[in-house]
Scaffold this active site. Structure first.
Site, short mmCIF file in Angstrom:
data_model
loop_
_atom_site.label_atom_id
_atom_site.label_comp_id
_atom_site.label_asym_id
_atom_site.label_seq_id
_atom_site.Cartn_x
_atom_site.Cartn_y
_atom_site.Cartn_z
N HIS A 54 0.82 -1.22 0.00
CA HIS A 54 0.00 0.00 0.00
C HIS A 54 0.85 1.27 0.00
O HIS A 54 0.45 2.28 0.58
CB HIS A 54 -0.93 0.01 1.21
CG HIS A 54 -1.92 -1.12 1.21
ND1 HIS A 54 -2.86 -1.30 0.23
CD2 HIS A 54 -2.10 -2.13 2.10
CE1 HIS A 54 -3.58 -2.37 0.51
NE2 HIS A 54 -3.14 -2.90 1.63
N GLU A 159 -7.50 -12.13 5.90
CA GLU A 159 -8.24 -10.91 5.60
C GLU A 159 -9.42 -11.14 4.66
O GLU A 159 -10.02 -10.18 4.17
CB GLU A 159 -7.29 -9.86 5.00
CG GLU A 159 -6.44 -10.36 3.88
CD GLU A 159 -5.38 -9.36 3.44
OE1 GLU A 159 -5.45 -8.18 3.84
OE2 GLU A 159 -4.49 -9.78 2.68
N ASP A 185 -10.28 -5.42 6.17
CA ASP A 185 -10.54 -6.18 4.94
C ASP A 185 -11.39 -7.41 5.23
O ASP A 185 -12.23 -7.80 4.40
CB ASP A 185 -9.22 -6.60 4.30
CG ASP A 185 -8.53 -5.44 3.59
OD1 ASP A 185 -9.21 -4.46 3.25
OD2 ASP A 185 -7.31 -5.52 3.38
#
Length: 265
Positions: A54, A159, A185
């Site tokens: 990310h 997740e 998530d």
């Protein structure tokens, strides 16, 4: 006096988990220089992970930060951008003491990460020469493999609902050290986005803790830095690795608080 390989590489997170203590982590997504290591140490963190999934940070940048951390007593991990074995090898050869693997939804995918992250006989990681973990000293391959395998952590993110369904099989894999629940998530995958106090979340942590205790693994808490009471509940349940937030969020929250105080003078 002879220097032995296993005396050169140390992972404070593994040591804390072995003592049943909580290891606190921060996430690096913004800072691109080694100063973040000293900040993490001064703040009292045991570890951090550089998030290559990310952020726009490079493997080269991650390696420079990881090598600094190894010499500072802070355990450096890297969240993988993908599960490719060559990426895992480059990250670990660059100085990381662990990889955090996202998007794992099956035991076979988790095995793939272990194979790439661990030297034989546990995995298939290739010996590429001297490592920063050894201070770039040369040692017999067998010594390096044993010492680095013992210090290197494989962290599997849970997740998605598929990963949660396979959590027992994932926890059973030799070489997996920690299951790290990405709560945000996971909530989205379960159809309850943002509902962190939903019973399904508690059930997920309970299921994860059961699997970890069954196979001698550890459980991590992620995505709940804004919900400390929930974190406390999951730690009481048995979770011992806690992700507390990102360098970006720390900077923004601190700056915002200071600006608000000064504007109200």
């Amino acid at each position: 006096m002879k220097v032995e390989a296993w005396n050169l590489v140390r992972n404070v997170v593994k040591e804390k988990l072995a003592r049943d203590e909580v290891a606190l982590s921060m996430t690096v997504r913004l800072i691109r220089t080694a100063e973040i290591v000293t900040i993490a140490k001064t703040a009292g963190f045991d570890t951090f992970y550089i998030d290559l999934e990310h952020s726009s940070l490079s493997i080269e940048t991650a390696s420079q930060i990881c090598m600094t951390a190894m010499n500072s007593g802070v355990a450096p991990f890297v969240r993988l951008p993908n599960l490719a074995s060559d990426v895992i090898a480059r990250i670990l050869d660059g100085g990381a003491l662990g990889v955090i693997a996202p998007h794992v939804e099956s035991a076979e995918q988790a095995k793939q990460v272990v194979r790439a992250a661990k030297f034989p006989p546990l995995g298939e990681r290739s010996h590429g020469g001297v490592l920063p973990h050894m201070g770039f000293r040369s040692f017999p391959t067998s010594e390096v493999g044993e010492a680095v395998n013992a210090a290197t952590m494989v962290v599997i993110m849970i997740e998605t609902k598929e990963a949660l369904a396979a959590i027992d099989e994932i926890a059973a894999i030799d070489g997996v050290d920690l299951l790290f629940i990405g709560t945000s998530d996971l909530c989205a995958s379960l159809g309850i986005p943002g509902q962190f106090e939903h019973e399904m979340v508690r059930d997920a942590y309970a299921k994860g803790m059961t699997a970890c205790r069954k196979y001698g693994k550890h459980l991590g808490v992620g995505g709940l830095n804004a919900h400390p009471k929930l974190v406390a509940q999951f730690v009481e349940m048995g979770a011992r690795y806690v992700s507390t937030g990102t360098d970006i969020s720390f900077l923004v929250s601190g700056a915002s608080a200071k600006a608000a105080v000064m504007r109200n003078l």
